[in-house]
Design a protein around this motif. Structure first.
Motif, mmCIF file in Angstrom:
data_model
loop_
_atom_site.group_PDB
_atom_site.id
_atom_site.type_symbol
_atom_site.label_atom_id
_atom_site.label_comp_id
_atom_site.label_asym_id
_atom_site.label_seq_id
_atom_site.Cartn_x
_atom_site.Cartn_y
_atom_site.Cartn_z
ATOM 1 N N LYS A 263 47.535 53.833 28.568
ATOM 2 C CA LYS A 263 48.711 53.107 28.084
ATOM 3 C C LYS A 263 48.901 51.773 28.799
ATOM 4 O O LYS A 263 49.463 50.832 28.249
ATOM 5 N N THR A 264 48.483 51.692 30.045
ATOM 6 C CA THR A 264 48.682 50.465 30.817
ATOM 7 C C THR A 264 47.565 49.465 30.545
ATOM 8 O O THR A 264 46.389 49.781 30.681
ATOM 9 N N ARG A 265 47.955 48.284 30.189
ATOM 10 C CA ARG A 265 46.972 47.212 30.010
ATOM 11 C C ARG A 265 46.458 46.774 31.381
ATOM 12 O O ARG A 265 47.182 46.824 32.369
ATOM 13 N N TYR A 266 45.207 46.309 31.415
ATOM 14 C CA TYR A 266 44.636 45.835 32.682
ATOM 15 C C TYR A 266 43.850 44.557 32.427
ATOM 16 O O TYR A 266 43.060 44.475 31.489
ATOM 17 N N CYS A 267 44.093 43.538 33.260
ATOM 18 C CA CYS A 267 43.457 42.231 33.103
ATOM 19 C C CYS A 267 42.248 42.131 34.032
ATOM 20 O O CYS A 267 42.385 42.267 35.260
ATOM 21 N N THR A 268 41.085 41.895 33.449
ATOM 22 C CA THR A 268 39.863 41.792 34.243
ATOM 23 C C THR A 268 39.706 40.407 34.871
ATOM 24 O O THR A 268 38.774 40.197 35.653
ATOM 25 N N ASN A 269 40.600 39.480 34.563
ATOM 26 C CA ASN A 269 40.540 38.144 35.162
ATOM 27 C C ASN A 269 41.357 38.064 36.454
ATOM 28 O O ASN A 269 40.843 37.685 37.500
#
Length: 319
Positions: A263-269
């Protein structure tokens, strides 16, 4: 985050994920505020940079290395001046001096020094504001333009409004899109005077009238400043080593965003949870937008004035 044994995670994990997402939604609603702060900081540095820098046209006889060698030898060493800062692109070498006054003294010195005569002749003349730093043309895009709209007519309309100081590139059309009514984007590049013509003098709306086709509309240009991003790993910016296709939601490999159960979005940047790498409120994304704008010949008044700065943000196209 979800545990390894249960992709849905415990109740506490899910509550934590939802809380993180809510916090990031609040942050995303303040994207304009983030851009305002970044542009304010940019404005302070940009005036100093523009006023203290010269652009020198490179040639076979006057390469980047030759230019830096001449300035360091004849100016920095011989006259015991503070060293200049150098960088280049495909066409020009840029030399930034301590301040505006030092730059002007160097230009006069180079004009009088025989060994620097060729370099002096290659210095790009100042613009209407007396700035010798040549920025790239501002990239302009007009989205969702009907295919029936003639690029030649749009081009002629803008050329008829132009002055001798205005530079507007030829209008180019992108690939058609849309199934029912075919649309496409129109693109061009403009210098600072062209920018003022489009966004100030005609208020950011280009009139278009074709009596033969019975088309009477207005085209609304935007500043194309979307940073480059890898289509596979979503890394923002050049010079990256792609690690392969990643999930748009959690950033992991092995599945697509539509199949992700996290459910949690995660930013690879920026390596933070709560938003995706493709979301425009990511601090890395905002940083790259500012980098794009720094390369463009945007009038300083649109960076320094609070009112014009807010207008500038509304002109940006980064989605």
């Amino acid at each position: 985050m979800a545990s390894n044994n249960d992709p849905q995670g415990s109740i506490l994990d899910q509550i934590k994920e939802q809380t993180t997402n809510v916090e990031q939604i609040i942050t995303s609603n303040n994207v304009q505020g983030t851009l305002v702060g970044a542009l304010e900081e940019m404005a302070q540095h940009e005036r100093v940079t523009r006023e203290s820098t010269i652009s020198i046209k490179m040639s076979e006889a006057l390469s980047h290395d030759k230019i830096t060698e001449l300035i360091e030898k004849e100016w920095t060493s011989a006259r015991q001046q503070a060293p200049a800062t150098f960088w280049k692109d495909k066409e020009n070498t840029y030399a930034q001096f301590m301040n505006k006054a030092t730059k002007q003294v160097f230009i006069q010195f180079a004009g009088a020094k025989e060994v620097l005569k060729d370099l002096h002749a290659a210095i790009i003349p100042p613009d209407s504001e007396g700035v010798h730093l040549k920025r790239k043309d501002v990239r302009i895009v007009m989205a969702s333009v009907p295919e029936a709209v003639s690029t030649e007519k749009v081009d002629a309309t803008l050329k008829n409004m132009s002055t001798t100081k205005t530079r507007i590139g030829q209008i180019r059309a992108g690939k058609p899109y849309g199934q029912i009514r075919k649309m496409r984007s129109l693109m061009t590049g403009v210098n600072a005077e062209g920018f003022k013509l489009i966004f100030k003098e005609i208020g950011g709306a280009i009139p278009y009238n074709d009596n033969d086709k019975k088309i009477k509309i207005r085209l609304y240009p935007k500043i194309a400043c979307k940073p480059w991003a890898c289509r596979d790993c979503y890394y923002i910016g050049p010079n990256h080593n792609c690690q392969g296709k990643a999930c748009t939601q959690c950033g992991n490999k092995g599945h697509q965003g539509k199949d992700c159960r996290t459910k949690t979005r995660y930013c690879t940047n920026c390596r933070k949870p709560g938003h995706r790498a493709k979301d425009s409120h990511c601090p890395i994304f905002v940083r790259e937008i500012i980098k794009e704008l720094k390369r463009m010949d945007i009038p300083l008044e649109y960076l320094e004035s609070k009112t014009l700065r807010n207008q500038l943000i509304k002109m940006l196209s980064f989605k």
